[in-house]
Design an enzyme around this catalytic site. Structure first.
Site, PDB file in Angstrom:
ATOM      1  CB  SER A 211      -0.955  -0.058   1.199  1.00  0.00           C
ATOM      2  OG  SER A 211      -1.966   0.894   1.103  1.00  0.00           O
ATOM      3  CG  ASP A 431      -6.067  -2.483  -4.489  1.00  0.00           C
ATOM      4  OD1 ASP A 431      -6.872  -2.020  -3.656  1.00  0.00           O
ATOM      5  OD2 ASP A 431      -4.836  -2.531  -4.287  1.00  0.00           O
ATOM      6  CG  HIS A 460      -5.270  -2.513  -0.208  1.00  0.00           C
ATOM      7  ND1 HIS A 460      -4.663  -1.922  -1.290  1.00  0.00           N
ATOM      8  CD2 HIS A 460      -4.738  -1.933   0.895  1.00  0.00           C
ATOM      9  CE1 HIS A 460      -3.806  -1.006  -0.857  1.00  0.00           C
ATOM     10  NE2 HIS A 460      -3.832  -1.002   0.453  1.00  0.00           N
TER      11      HIS A 460
END
Length: 532
Positions: A211, A431, A460
């Site tokens: 991320s 995502d 994710h």
């Protein structure tokens, strides 16, 4: 919105297709006996889940322009290597910004194949301002306490109430941390990573980030390309959109994922009794939202809190059965207790969440410019809302303190790089938190990188989450530096994992290996939380 992972303890030291292999000079492992002596003093801090975990800390300059000035403390964790072949430290980061990385070290070390993990010191860290690092930011405790104003500013009064909240948070941060905020940003965190490298006595580091951690890793690679040995980026931030544009793109992607949840609920009408037409199911969801805006469930779950409950479903479909049950209970049985329970379990923000959000805003508001004229926010977010209403205004208010942030902004880092060994990228096509284009863009900017795509996947954080195809590429890269090489945009494609089954169905007829995969996925979901 992030639910922070558990934090651990620390001790202090002072710091002054086809396969392409990494060049031998970058990939050659060395004997553990020849590794440089570490400057960090590690102490046992094992947990039931991660019994070999160790903890330590290092001191680094608050301001790297003044290395002898005020020092701050970074908390570290480590699972040490056990193999004779030692490939150096593998720094890991769960994203955020504002996520604690201490427990991620234990998760990564225990989730990789044993023979792979054994070759690395897997090192987690709390970035500056986070968790066990000191000082740890908490600008305004209880900022997310329910019931907040309805996120959709359909009246001037609602807009003013939300604006006043955002301004108050920015003002509280500025008053409480005036001397710290200018140094809470990605570039400073990257320099901390290099300080950690020095403290570990390593000439180069291996890095694995999820991320926001992908942006952190790419900025490290830009500033210190000669220090990068291996680099894994999973669920990739679009580095060309930090941070205002990236958040707007999130809104469209989350709306699609919310619709995917509605379609999944419609598919299982025999379980949830909410109808077989996804559009009508979605209409019932918005009717529930409108009712809660007028009368919050249990005096706790209003319209904004309902969004908080369902937004995690965009991060990971493991939430879907619980969300569907909660939704059905309210619509079909007028059961408000289920909503309150779901809020407490999924969405409520505790002290670590307050800390994570404080660092999130501090980093994002400092990293790049944001519109300072609220009229621009109003125009842009109403335009998004017209097409993708689910998270548009909730996300806008989450980031709104940046319109009033008390520090000047920096310029985003251009992460384009031609000086790296092969880099391995992972991205799911659906995502929501880091939309697919981010992976494609990073692939283009990092010359020689390889992109592994999970086709149709919407979760994710996709590696070490139960998809054996993805994990095969990760293990091969960490073992030998080899990456897949294809002719298209993606160098390799993996099928997504199956969507979950309704809980009642899964409990009656669990498929082979389903519970093991779910457990691994849920552990990762808990560590990554819900953040960029």
């Amino acid at each position: 919105m992030r639910r922070s992972a558990a934090v651990l303890c620390g001790a202090t030291v002072v710091l002054a297709g086809t396969l392409t292999a990494v060049p031998a000079s970058a990939s050659a492992p060395h004997s553990a006996t020849t590794a440089q002596a570490a400057k960090v003093t590690w102490k046992k801090c094992g947990t039931e889940d991660y019994p070999t975990l160790q903890c330590a800390s290092v001191k680094v300059p608050l301001d790297y322009a003044k290395p002898q000035g005020k020092q701050i403390t970074l908390a570290l964790s480590r699972v040490p290597h056990t193999a004779k072949t030692y490939q150096g430290p593998l720094l890991v980061n769960p994203g955020g910004p504002g996520g604690s990385g201490l427990s991620l070290a234990g998760f990564v070390a225990s989730s990789l194949p044993k023979e792979v993990a054994a070759q690395y010191d897997v090192v987690g860290f709390d970035p500056r301002g986070v968790g066990k690092s000191q000082p740890a930011l908490d600008c305004k405790p209880g900022y997310f306490d329910p019931v907040r104003p309805d996120s959709v500013p359909s009246t001037p009064a609602l807009e003013k109430a939300n604006l006043d909240r955002a301004k108050s948070f920015a003002q509280a941060c500025g008053k409480k941390y005036a001397d710290v905020l200018p140094y809470i940003n990605t570039v400073s965190a990257v320099k901390d990573m290099d300080s950690i490298r020095k403290a570990l006595g390593a000439k180069k580091i291996n890095y694995f980030g999820y991320s926001y951690g992908t942006y952190l890793g790419s900025v490290y690679a830009k500033l210190f390309p000669e220090r990068v040995r291996r680099l894994v980026l999973d669920s990739i931030v679009d580095p060309t959109g930090v941070w205002y544009e990236d958040n707007i793109q999130q809104d469209y992607a989350f709306d699609k994922r919310h619709k995917a949840l509605m379609a999944w609920i419609a598919k299982y009408d025999s379980t949830y009794k909410l109808g077989t037409d996804p559009k009508k199911v979605e209409a019932k969801w918005y009717a529930m939202r409108a009712a809660l805006a007028k009368k919050p469930a249990g005096g706790k779950v209003g319209a904004s809190e309902l969004e908080d409950i369902f937004i995690p479903g965009g991060y990971n479909n493991a939430y879907w059965p619980t969300l569907a049950q909660t939704f059905a209970a309210y619509v079909n049985k007028k059961d408000t207790a289920a909503l309150v329970k779901a809020y407490d379990n999924i969405a409520a923000i505790d002290a670590s969440g307050d800390n994570g959000y404080s660092v999130y805003t501090a980093v994002q508001c400092r990293d790049a410019s944001w519109p300072r004229d609220w009229k621009q926010w109003r125009k842009d977010n109403w335009a998004v809302y017209e097409k993708a209403p689910f998270m548009a205004w909730n996300n806008a208010w989450y980031n709104a303190p940046c319109a009033f942030w008390p520090t000047k902004t920096l310029k985003p880092v251009n992460v384009a790089n031609t000086k790296l060994p092969p880099v391995l990228l992972f991205q799911a096509t659906d995502d929501a938190a880091t939309p697919y284009q981010g992976g494609v863009t990073m692939h283009r900017l990092l010359k020689g990188s390889s992109l592994v795509v999970e086709q149709g996947g919407g979760n994710h954080g996709i590696t070490l989450g139960g998809n054996a195809c993805l994990d095969k590429y990760l293990a091969a890269y960490l073992t030998s530096g080899k990456v897949p090489h294809g002719s298209g945009v993606a160098d390799a494609v993996c099928k997504k994992l199956p969507d979950p089954k309704p809980q009642a169905t899964a409990e009656k007829t669990p498929s082979t290996g389903q519970s093991a995969v779910a457990t691994v996925g849920n552990t990762l979901r808990g560590i990554l939380g819900s953040g960029v």
